[in-house]
Design an enzyme around this catalytic site. Structure first.
Site, PDB file in Angstrom:
ATOM      1  N   LYS A 176      -5.282 -13.355  -1.320  1.00 47.41           N
ATOM      2  CA  LYS A 176      -5.511 -12.817  -3.016  1.00 47.41           C
ATOM      3  C   LYS A 176      -4.271 -12.380  -3.165  1.00 47.41           C
ATOM      4  O   LYS A 176      -3.690 -11.059  -2.829  1.00 47.41           O
ATOM      5  CB  LYS A 176      -6.434 -11.745  -3.089  1.00 47.41           C
ATOM      6  CG  LYS A 176      -6.687 -11.209  -4.350  1.00 47.41           C
ATOM      7  CD  LYS A 176      -7.364 -10.149  -4.492  1.00 47.41           C
ATOM      8  CE  LYS A 176      -6.327  -8.789  -4.734  1.00 47.41           C
ATOM      9  NZ  LYS A 176      -5.702  -8.804  -5.967  1.00 47.41           N
ATOM     10  N   GLY A 227       0.512  -3.147   0.520  1.00 47.18           N
ATOM     11  CA  GLY A 227       0.417  -2.629  -0.892  1.00 47.18           C
ATOM     12  C   GLY A 227       0.731  -0.929  -0.811  1.00 47.18           C
ATOM     13  O   GLY A 227       1.506  -0.481   0.085  1.00 47.18           O
ATOM     14  N   SER A 228       0.224  -0.323  -1.864  1.00 42.54           N
ATOM     15  CA  SER A 228       0.557   1.170  -1.765  1.00 42.54           C
ATOM     16  C   SER A 228      -0.492   2.004  -0.764  1.00 42.54           C
ATOM     17  O   SER A 228      -1.438   1.231  -0.161  1.00 42.54           O
ATOM     18  CB  SER A 228       0.115   1.751  -3.142  1.00 42.54           C
ATOM     19  OG  SER A 228      -1.045   1.336  -3.458  1.00 42.54           O
ATOM     20  N   ALA A 230      -2.481   4.600  -1.483  1.00 44.95           N
ATOM     21  CA  ALA A 230      -3.629   4.789  -1.850  1.00 44.95           C
ATOM     22  C   ALA A 230      -4.489   3.589  -1.933  1.00 44.95           C
ATOM     23  O   ALA A 230      -5.486   3.986  -1.246  1.00 44.95           O
ATOM     24  CB  ALA A 230      -3.449   5.230  -3.608  1.00 44.95           C
ATOM     25  N   THR A 231      -4.002   2.484  -2.078  1.00 49.13           N
ATOM     26  CA  THR A 231      -4.974   1.331  -2.139  1.00 49.13           C
ATOM     27  C   THR A 231      -5.124   1.296  -0.500  1.00 49.13           C
ATOM     28  O   THR A 231      -6.303   0.776  -0.216  1.00 49.13           O
ATOM     29  CB  THR A 231      -4.440   0.133  -2.687  1.00 49.13           C
ATOM     30  OG1 THR A 231      -4.095   0.305  -3.853  1.00 49.13           O
ATOM     31  CG2 THR A 231      -5.507  -1.084  -2.718  1.00 49.13           C
ATOM     32  N   GLY A 232      -4.244   1.196   0.501  1.00 47.97           N
ATOM     33  CA  GLY A 232      -4.266   1.037   1.947  1.00 47.97           C
ATOM     34  C   GLY A 232      -5.545   1.999   2.242  1.00 47.97           C
ATOM     35  O   GLY A 232      -6.145   1.469   3.395  1.00 47.97           O
ATOM     36  N   GLU A 249       0.452  -2.962   5.459  1.00 45.12           N
ATOM     37  CA  GLU A 249       1.921  -2.549   5.377  1.00 45.12           C
ATOM     38  C   GLU A 249       2.069  -1.741   4.115  1.00 45.12           C
ATOM     39  O   GLU A 249       1.776  -2.371   2.930  1.00 45.12           O
ATOM     40  CB  GLU A 249       2.639  -3.826   5.147  1.00 45.12           C
ATOM     41  CG  GLU A 249       2.409  -4.842   6.670  1.00 45.12           C
ATOM     42  CD  GLU A 249       3.481  -4.336   7.644  1.00 45.12           C
ATOM     43  OE1 GLU A 249       3.955  -3.256   7.561  1.00 45.12           O
ATOM     44  OE2 GLU A 249       3.119  -4.938   8.607  1.00 45.12           O
ATOM     45  N   CYS A 283       9.593  -2.249  -0.353  1.00 48.81           N
ATOM     46  CA  CYS A 283       8.808  -1.118   0.541  1.00 48.81           C
ATOM     47  C   CYS A 283      10.130  -0.328   1.152  1.00 48.81           C
ATOM     48  O   CYS A 283       9.809   1.094   1.329  1.00 48.81           O
ATOM     49  CB  CYS A 283       7.873  -1.635   1.161  1.00 48.81           C
ATOM     50  SG  CYS A 283       8.559  -2.884   2.401  1.00 48.81           S
ATOM     51  N   GLU A 381       7.529   8.010  -3.857  1.00 46.97           N
ATOM     52  CA  GLU A 381       7.986   6.531  -3.921  1.00 46.97           C
ATOM     53  C   GLU A 381       8.029   6.184  -5.296  1.00 46.97           C
ATOM     54  O   GLU A 381       7.031   5.598  -6.034  1.00 46.97           O
ATOM     55  CB  GLU A 381       7.318   5.627  -3.103  1.00 46.97           C
ATOM     56  CG  GLU A 381       7.839   4.303  -2.986  1.00 46.97           C
ATOM     57  CD  GLU A 381       6.749   3.156  -2.457  1.00 46.97           C
ATOM     58  OE1 GLU A 381       5.434   3.365  -2.656  1.00 46.97           O
ATOM     59  OE2 GLU A 381       7.415   2.354  -1.711  1.00 46.97           O
TER      60      GLU A 381
HETATM   61  P1  NAD Z   1      -1.157  -1.924  -4.797  1.00 48.77           P
HETATM   62  O1  NAD Z   1      -1.955  -1.238  -3.594  1.00 48.77           O
HETATM   63  O2  NAD Z   1      -1.614  -1.377  -6.300  1.00 48.77           O
HETATM   64  O3  NAD Z   1      -1.911  -3.348  -4.945  1.00 48.77           O
HETATM   65  C1  NAD Z   1      -1.600  -4.315  -3.687  1.00 48.77           C
HETATM   66  C2  NAD Z   1      -2.811  -5.361  -3.792  1.00 48.77           C
HETATM   67  O4  NAD Z   1      -3.866  -4.473  -3.538  1.00 48.77           O
HETATM   68  C3  NAD Z   1      -3.008  -6.099  -4.888  1.00 48.77           C
HETATM   69  O5  NAD Z   1      -3.223  -7.293  -4.593  1.00 48.77           O
HETATM   70  C4  NAD Z   1      -4.457  -5.269  -5.540  1.00 48.77           C
HETATM   71  O6  NAD Z   1      -4.878  -6.293  -6.602  1.00 48.77           O
HETATM   72  C5  NAD Z   1      -5.045  -5.097  -4.571  1.00 48.77           C
HETATM   73  N1  NAD Z   1      -6.033  -4.051  -4.680  1.00 48.77           N
HETATM   74  C6  NAD Z   1      -6.075  -3.009  -5.489  1.00 48.77           C
HETATM   75  N2  NAD Z   1      -7.196  -2.263  -5.216  1.00 48.77           N
HETATM   76  C7  NAD Z   1      -7.792  -2.638  -4.014  1.00 48.77           C
HETATM   77  C8  NAD Z   1      -8.921  -2.295  -3.533  1.00 48.77           C
HETATM   78  N3  NAD Z   1      -9.499  -1.268  -4.039  1.00 48.77           N
HETATM   79  N4  NAD Z   1      -9.192  -2.972  -2.426  1.00 48.77           N
HETATM   80  C9  NAD Z   1      -8.405  -4.131  -2.010  1.00 48.77           C
HETATM   81  N5  NAD Z   1      -7.453  -4.627  -2.590  1.00 48.77           N
HETATM   82  C10 NAD Z   1      -7.133  -3.799  -3.694  1.00 48.77           C
HETATM   83  O7  NAD Z   1       0.346  -1.947  -4.531  1.00 48.77           O
HETATM   84  P2  NAD Z   1       1.268  -2.662  -5.505  1.00 48.77           P
HETATM   85  O8  NAD Z   1       1.470  -1.571  -6.671  1.00 48.77           O
HETATM   86  O9  NAD Z   1       0.863  -4.341  -5.887  1.00 48.77           O
HETATM   87  O10 NAD Z   1       2.788  -2.989  -4.632  1.00 48.77           O
HETATM   88  C11 NAD Z   1       3.682  -2.014  -4.610  1.00 48.77           C
HETATM   89  C12 NAD Z   1       3.362  -1.093  -3.058  1.00 48.77           C
HETATM   90  O11 NAD Z   1       3.277  -1.935  -1.973  1.00 48.77           O
HETATM   91  C13 NAD Z   1       4.531  -0.189  -2.788  1.00 48.77           C
HETATM   92  O12 NAD Z   1       3.770   1.084  -2.416  1.00 48.77           O
HETATM   93  C14 NAD Z   1       5.095  -0.818  -1.681  1.00 48.77           C
HETATM   94  O13 NAD Z   1       5.897   0.258  -1.096  1.00 48.77           O
HETATM   95  C15 NAD Z   1       4.166  -1.546  -1.112  1.00 48.77           C
HETATM   96  N6  NAD Z   1       4.855  -2.507  -0.264  1.00 48.77           N
HETATM   97  C16 NAD Z   1       4.625  -2.497   1.167  1.00 48.77           C
HETATM   98  C17 NAD Z   1       5.187  -3.281   1.889  1.00 48.77           C
HETATM   99  C18 NAD Z   1       5.381  -3.124   3.453  1.00 48.77           C
HETATM  100  O14 NAD Z   1       5.533  -4.266   4.100  1.00 48.77           O
HETATM  101  N7  NAD Z   1       5.104  -2.056   4.099  1.00 48.77           N
HETATM  102  C19 NAD Z   1       5.849  -4.425   1.285  1.00 48.77           C
HETATM  103  C20 NAD Z   1       5.735  -4.607  -0.165  1.00 48.77           C
HETATM  104  C21 NAD Z   1       5.253  -3.532  -0.900  1.00 48.77           C
END
Ligand code: NAD
Length: 479
Positions: A176, A227-228, A230-232, A249, A283, A381
């Site tokens: 997704k 992702g972020s 918070a979502t992680g 990640e 990231c 961040e």
């Molecule tokens: P995000 O956490 O808002 O969203 C990431 C994904 O999670 C999206 O596909 C979103 O639809 C999905 N999502 C949202 N809520 C969810 C839930 N409750 N359950 C499951 N999935 C859900 O992150 P973003 O704003 O898209 O990306 C930016 C963040 O990603 C930054 O914090 C960045 O540092 C991080 N990032 C980390 C890496 C890494 O390898 N460590 C790489 C790239 C980006």
């Protein structure tokens, strides 16, 4: 001058059980260089999601019994097909994400390079004992169905290696993308549908609720999430329903420490690139730059000069270095942080510090001097084209301040004294620490963060094995 060729946004569809599918609801995809919608993306229904999970589940037994060689061959064909459609994918990526076209092409090529390397890594049973008392082996078995969830900053470099890691190790996948950047990833479904048996690769677009469904579904065995933070955390909580395996990640707030023996002019371009690539939406970008007071003024003025010089604009314009911030919410967040920064006493904004007056989500590359911890710009961040440069005079103090964060993705030390650099790098609390370099992953090395920046590793043998479960096989001595 714009060199934008015709963009094909027709036939944007999910891949479910080997078939492209639309139907039901859809949502706008915004071009961040204009702020205007340029395409509609299908929004997966609960029924489509359930069918995709069911297809992945049904495909698993057959796929898991194929050899590594067969899976490698199919993934190589997938990579060939992606390269064959590089231009089309890059145009979609630039239009939905904002990055310069050359960077979009580089992202896709890098994603393919990582995938091709990952599938050369051999996963063999580990013989733990073989003697007169018997034989003990640790074998690795695929998990089942992997759910891949990706962010909007580098969609393809997140998607292709996730697909390769899951499928090469014998799992099936449901992927997704972020709703902000779904189109290039959906095209991967079109590319992959003739390469893999039905159900092995499934790609669905949708909102955050789709991600939530994935993390809660009992027939998904692992979530590979980027992702972020918070979502992680939400993913981790939801994954407990069936004890899903996780690779997380997450975000970073990487520190780089510049010692007083450097030539600021010689390293400024590298530091700038590591902080401002993808308009700071990386990231692992440098997000806090600690500079020794002996070289501080020279360093900030070199960085500010580059920030003022680089071309900001639509990713299709010639010579653009920094594209827009990817979406309106992130744009407002970065501008809020800049407002907060401007209110801090003693802070000097040496370049940028403001939005650019044109359509789209453009912020001038910003270098902030004489700022310190306790401000949003340093502690959070920002994920935008903004770099705080923090002064220090005691190295131990700088190391302590660099480590005083809940993040732990990357970190670096910049010095001519490589022994000292190695010693300081080893004291930094991060998943990766560099000397005279920052940002970047290689497929052969494990990549990931410590503390709240993540869990587990991607890439390398270690990353591949996160898609597998070890089984200890204990055999009696031969009769
Ligand atoms: P995000 O956490 O808002 O969203 C990431 C994904 O999670 C999206 O596909 C979103 O639809 C999905 N999502 C949202 N809520 C969810 C839930 N409750 N359950 C499951 N999935 C859900 O992150 P973003 O704003 O898209 O990306 C930016 C963040 O990603 C930054 O914090 C960045 O540092 C991080 N990032 C980390 C890496 C890494 O390898 N460590 C790489 C790239 C980006």
């Amino acid at each position: 001058m714009s060199t934008q060729p015709t963009l094909d946004v027709n036939n944007i569809a999910h891949l479910i059980d080997g078939c492209l599918e639309t139907g039901g609801k859809s949502f706008d995809v915004i071009n961040p260089s204009t702020g205007a919608a340029f395409a509609r993306c299908p929004d997966a229904s609960r029924d489509q999601f359930e069918r995709a999970v069911g297809a992945a589940r049904r495909a698993f037994p057959g796929w898991s019994k194929t050899s590594f060689k067969e899976r490698r061959d199919r993934l190589n064909r997938f990579c060939d097909a992606i390269q064959g459609r590089l231009e089309e994918l890059a145009m979609l990526l630039t239009t939905e994400q904002g990055k310069p076209l050359a960077a979009a092409k580089a992202e896709i090529e890098r994603a393919v390079y990582i995938a091709r390397h990952l599938i050369t890594i051999l996963i063999e049973p580990e013989v733990m004992r073989s003697d007169a008392t018997g034989r003990v082996e640790l074998r690795y078995k695929p998990l089942g169905v992997v759910g891949g969830i990706t962010p909007w900053n580098v969609p393809i470099i997140m998607a292709v290696p996730k697909i390769a890691s899951a499928l090469y190790t014998g799992n099936t996948i449901l992927l997704k993308p972020s709703p902000y950047t779904p189109l290039a990833t959906l095209r991967l479904g079109d590319i992959g549908r003739d390469v893999f048996p039905p159900g092995v690769l499934n790609i669905l677009a949708g909102g955050n609720d789709l991600g939530q469904w994935m993390t809660e579904h009992p027939d998904i065995d692992k979530i590979n999430f980027t992702g972020s933070v918070a979502t992680g955390k939400r993913v981790m909580a939801a994954a407990s329903t069936n004890m899903k395996r996780l690779t997380l990640e997450l975000g970073g707030n990487d520190a780089a420490i510049v010692l007083n023996d450097v030539d600021p002019r010689a390293i400024a371009a590298s530091l700038f690139q590591a902080a401002f690539a993808n308009s700071g939406q990386v990231c692992q970008a440098i997000k806090r730059l600690y500079v020794h007071e002996d070289v501080y003024e020279a360093m900030v003025s070199e960085l500010a000069a580059i920030a003022k010089r680089v071309k900001v604009g639509d990713g299709f314009e010639e010579g653009v270095v920094c594209g827009p911030v990817q979406n309106a919410a992130q744009y407002r967040r970065v501008l809020d942080i800049l407002d907060d920064t401007a209110r801090q006493s003693g802070v000097r904004i040496l370049a940028g510090g403001h939005a650019i007056d044109r359509p789209g989500y453009f912020i001038a590359p910003t270098v902030v001097a004489d700022i310190a911890e306790g401000t949003r710009l340093v502690d959070e961040e920002p994920f935008g084209p903004v770099l705080p440069v923090i002064r220090f005079n005691d190295l131990d103090d700088a190391v302590a301040r660099a480590n005083d964060t809940r993040f732990g993705l990357g970190a670096s030390v910049w010095t001519r004294d490589l022994d000292k650099g190695a010693e300081v790098a080893a004291r930094l609390e991060s998943g990766v620490a560099w000397v005279n370099h920052h940002v970047g992953t290689a497929p052969e090395y494990p990549f990931g963060g410590i503390k709240e920046s993540g869990m587990g590793r991607s890439n390398g043998e270690m990353g591949l094995k996160r898609n597998m479960e070890p089984q200890l096989l204990v055999l009696p001595p031969a009769a």
